[in-house]
Scaffold this motif. Structure first.
Motif, PDB file in Angstrom:
ATOM      1  N   ASP A  62       0.826  -1.202   0.173  1.00  0.00           N
ATOM      2  CA  ASP A  62       0.185   0.058   0.000  1.00  0.00           C
ATOM      3  C   ASP A  62       0.737   1.337   0.179  1.00  0.00           C
ATOM      4  N   VAL A  64       0.779   5.459   1.016  1.00  0.00           N
ATOM      5  CA  VAL A  64       0.006   6.469   1.699  1.00  0.00           C
ATOM      6  C   VAL A  64       0.552   7.616   1.177  1.00  0.00           C
ATOM      7  N   SER A  65      -0.430   8.525   0.531  1.00  0.00           N
ATOM      8  CA  SER A  65       0.022   9.596  -0.306  1.00  0.00           C
ATOM      9  C   SER A  65       0.367  10.874   0.585  1.00  0.00           C
ATOM     10  N   GLN A  68      -2.571  12.265   2.334  1.00  0.00           N
ATOM     11  CA  GLN A  68      -3.369  11.616   3.227  1.00  0.00           C
ATOM     12  C   GLN A  68      -2.291  11.801   4.499  1.00  0.00           C
ATOM     13  N   ILE A  69      -1.002  11.948   4.164  1.00  0.00           N
ATOM     14  CA  ILE A  69      -0.422  12.141   5.393  1.00  0.00           C
ATOM     15  C   ILE A  69      -0.512  13.526   6.098  1.00  0.00           C
ATOM     16  N   ALA A  81      -0.547   8.259   9.613  1.00  0.00           N
ATOM     17  CA  ALA A  81      -0.514   7.733   8.236  1.00  0.00           C
ATOM     18  C   ALA A  81      -0.776   6.224   8.311  1.00  0.00           C
ATOM     19  N   LEU A  82      -0.357   5.475   9.122  1.00  0.00           N
ATOM     20  CA  LEU A  82      -0.152   4.096   9.059  1.00  0.00           C
ATOM     21  C   LEU A  82      -1.651   3.358   9.447  1.00  0.00           C
ATOM     22  N   ARG A  84      -4.369   3.565   8.309  1.00  0.00           N
ATOM     23  CA  ARG A  84      -5.500   3.165   7.276  1.00  0.00           C
ATOM     24  C   ARG A  84      -4.853   1.923   6.253  1.00  0.00           C
ATOM     25  N   VAL A  85      -3.682   1.369   6.757  1.00  0.00           N
ATOM     26  CA  VAL A  85      -3.174   0.411   6.084  1.00  0.00           C
ATOM     27  C   VAL A  85      -3.471  -0.939   6.890  1.00  0.00           C
ATOM     28  N   ARG A 146       5.576  10.117   0.250  1.00  0.00           N
ATOM     29  CA  ARG A 146       4.820   9.140   0.214  1.00  0.00           C
ATOM     30  C   ARG A 146       5.311   8.076   1.417  1.00  0.00           C
ATOM     31  N   GLN A 558     -11.015   1.425  -1.098  1.00  0.00           N
ATOM     32  CA  GLN A 558     -11.120   2.783  -1.491  1.00  0.00           C
ATOM     33  C   GLN A 558     -12.407   2.865  -2.614  1.00  0.00           C
ATOM     34  N   ASN A 568     -12.992   5.291   2.623  1.00  0.00           N
ATOM     35  CA  ASN A 568     -11.788   4.385   2.750  1.00  0.00           C
ATOM     36  C   ASN A 568     -11.968   3.384   4.013  1.00  0.00           C
TER      37      ASN A 568
END
Length: 702
Positions: A62, A64-65, A68-69, A81-82, A84-85, A146, A558, A568
């Protein structure tokens, strides 16, 4: 990256053309596009070493853009950030002296401090030591373009202690020169001030960044100040080469350590701390500096990649080991070390044009060394507590790794094959200078060859299925080897690495023009799992604890719900159990501590007009056991909701932005993280109640 990926025609026929260039929405302060779009198939290099669409990579990978960060986030902790993974559990300890706790599929869950068992990288340069210990604070979110997160068998290509890979890529300076400043205020005395500058063109660019974060902390005795700086210059000497130089620092002076809480103490007052924390003024100071170089050059269709890095890190930490602990305790209550580290990578990426389809071979070797001049002192002098006292430890610990590897990536019509093998070697050498209590000098070398293989089949242009298998191993860290069970002086050179066999099967689906679903099933068989053997008088020793089994499911979604709405979701189910009776504490069937069975992250984003974004976040986590017997009170399950909003205005050369964020909207009292196996029964670390943050910033483009 100079390497240009080669595409297959079938990917260009779907509703949204796949972009093989990762598009960063901004290069300094985050900015919103005039018309919002979502990159469902970003390009990543983690796992393949060449730019490949995540949709076409036969692994759980994955990205993370940068948006998003940074969109409505505080920009301090990797947990922002993480979360969402899928497959990743990030527990914010609310303790800047001990850093975050991050685990992937159970790897790293037992870490008492920092991150272990997961490979941390920044622009290809390790943020983890050769023995597997890393610090998330060394990844500066303010300069992130990213973050790529790799889980599963494919992680084995990164060698030992790579149960997962978290790799941050910093942004390049581009466009007109820009200066910016921002400030952020929040609950519990939180203040963050941020200054930056950047700019560049096709030939060169620069990024300069500095920030200071202060907080009183949610809990008592948890105040912290963190200063970070970053500088990057990149140049393109010609059309075939690129050179980037980076410099970064991290300074934390006198960061207070609130320790964990007992269950009774947590229930009575979640902000409270053990009296020992205040009696001994438990605290930690960190001084970290690092330089790095990345060079890349094309030779025809082949590419040479080369990096070097070096740095130093000084740490002094005051623990709460009580006065009266037996004087032959080699560790003492004050940890004091100066670390010098360096290393580099040489990699050759060679397309094989004579082969059918698209075949690329990658050959490389990684070298890393970390040398600690380590001392330990009593944490008292006479009747004065929390000061540096008598010397109890004096040694030099050197960890060195040398890992050659080869990997193949082959696209053949509807098939994609990925295979790699790496020979990892980690040498731990101890030179004990504290001979009055016995000589603990010695060395130990851990070696293992770890193969990995994956195959993917394009069932349709919008549906890929894959199967992956690999072997991995996890060496003990220096801290886990520091004491042998039952012997106060001996270094535990008998501790064996944990070895794993991993299996994964997955599907990647484009459900509609802007919707994507990833599903992965995995199973991990581990032998010689490293577990706590005993903890007494400030000494924690480790042993190998038989077999464990981890089985799980990851789901990532997504999906646009309407033109202005985006959903998401990230769900993880992980059943992690011991498969053997290990000792009087661990019985077959016990669950691994620190690992929730179920985790769910959800985010609903609304962008009604350009320059305005707001979102509701939700996080569910099931109960977490705190020690191997599973007899102590488990940290209960919880569900929390957060809300954020960000606005932006453009006025000629100026860009203004404002943000507001509220965490834990319903003011839920819950345990945010646990300290696995704490010998004092202080397992629990309380999460904050309702918290707010508000800030604004301005940038000027010349």
């Amino acid at each position: 990256m100079l390497i240009q990926p080669r595409t297959r025609y079938r990917y260009l026929t779907c509703g949204t053309r796949v972009s093989f260039y990762f598009v960063c929405l901004a290069t300094s302060a985050p900015a919103f596009a005039e018309q919002q779009s979502y990159t469902l198939d970003p390009v990543a290099v983690t796992g393949t070493y060449v730019p490949t669409s995540t949709f076409d990579t036969p692994a759980s990978l994955d990205v993370v853009s940068q948006e998003q960060i940074s969109d409505g986030q505080v920009g301090v902790n990797l947990s922002e950030a993480l979360g969402r993974v899928p497959g990743v559990v990030v527990q914010n300890r609310q303790n800047y002296a001990q850093d975050l706790q991050v685990s992937t599929r159970g790897y790293g869950a037992r870490s008492a401090f920092g991150i272990r068992g997961i490979k941390l990288l920044s622009d290809g340069i390790p943020a983890s030591t050769p023995d597997g210990q890393g610090q998330a604070a060394s990844l500066n979110l303010d300069v992130a373009e990213r973050i790529e997160v790799l889980r599963g068998p494919a992680s084995a290509i990164y060698g030992s202690n790579a149960g997962g890979v978290v790799q941050m890529f910093t942004k390049d300076g581009s466009g007109p020169a820009t200066l910016g400043a921002g400030t952020l205020f929040g609950s519990d005395g939180f203040v963050k001030n941020h200054l930056y500058g950047q700019g560049g063109n096709d030939q060169a660019g620069f990024v300069l960044d500095a920030s200071r974060m202060d907080t009183d902390g949610y809990r008592d005795h948890s105040a912290a100040r963190r200063d970070q700086t970053f500088a990057k210059v990149h140049v393109r000497p010609d059309d075939d080469s690129r050179l980037a130089l980076t410099f970064s620092t991290l300074e934390q002076n006198g960061t207070q350590d609130p320790l964990g809480q007992t269950w009774a103490g947590y229930k009575a007052d979640p902000r409270s701390v053990s009296s020992r924390a205040e009696e001994y003024n438990t605290r930690k100071s960190i001084h970290h500096q690092q330089v790095g170089m990345n060079y890349e050059r094309n030779f025809g269709e082949a590419t040479l990649q080369f990096n070097l890095y070096a740095g130093q890190r000084s740490v002094i930490q005051y623990l709460s080991i009580p006065k009266g602990t037996p004087p032959n305790n080699r560790g003492g209550g004050v940890v004091d070390f100066d670390r010098e580290f360096h290393g580099g990578t040489v990699r050759w990426v060679q397309p094989i044009t004579a082969a059918p389809g698209l075949l690329t071979l990658t050959y490389g070797v990684d070298y890393d060394q970390s040398r600690d001049d380590r001392r330990g002192y009593q944490n008292y002098s006479g009747n004065v507590l929390g000061v540096k006292g008598e010397l109890r430890r004096d040694e030099v610990d050197t960890a060195t790794s040398l890992d050659p590897y080869v990997q193949a990536h082959w696209e053949l019509e509807r098939w994609t094959f990925e295979a790699g093998v790496r020979h990892s070697s980690m040498d731990m050498e101890v030179d004990d200078h504290y001979l009055s209590n016995g000589d603990s000098s010695g060395s130990k070398t851990y070696q293992r060859t770890t193969p990995t293989a994956s195959v993917m089949y394009a069932i349709t242009p919008d549906l890929n299925g894959y199967l992956s298998v690999g072997k991995a191993f996890e060496t003990p860290t220096q801290a886990e080897m520091a004491y042998a069970p039952g012997a106060s002086e001996a270094f535990n050179f008998g501790l064996k690495p944990a070895t794993s066999t991993q299996y994964e099967v997955g599907l990647k689906m484009r459900l509609a023009e802007q919707a994507r679903l990833n599903v992965a099933l995995f199973e991990i068989h581990t032998e010689d799992e490293i577990v706590v053997a005993g903890s007494d008088s400030g000494r924690t020793s480790y042993d190998n604890g038989g077999k464990t089994l981890r089985r799980g499911l990851e789901v990532g979604l997504q999906a646009p719900l309407a033109e202005q709405w985006q959903l998401n979701l990230a769900y993880t189910h992980l059943d992690a159990t011991y498969q053997d009776d290990v000792n009087a504490t661990i019985e077959k069937g016990n669950r691994l501590p620190g690992v929730p069975r179920d985790s769910l992250f959800g985010e609903l984003v609304w962008r009604p007009v350009a320059g305005l974004s707001t979102a509701l976040e939700g996080q569910y986590r099931s109960q977490v056991y705190v020690e191997d017997s599973n007899d102590q009170k488990a940290a209960p399950a919880y569900t929390v909701f957060n809300w954020r909003a960000r606005m932006e205005q453009k006025l000629e050369r100026f860009t203004l932005y404002e943000m507001v964020r509220v965490d834990n909207l319903l003011d839920k009292q819950y345990v945010g993280s646990v300290i696995v196996g704490d010998s004092n029964g202080r397992y629990y670390e309380a999460a904050p109640g309702r918290s707010w943050y508000a800030g604004a910033g301005v940038e000027y483009r010349f």
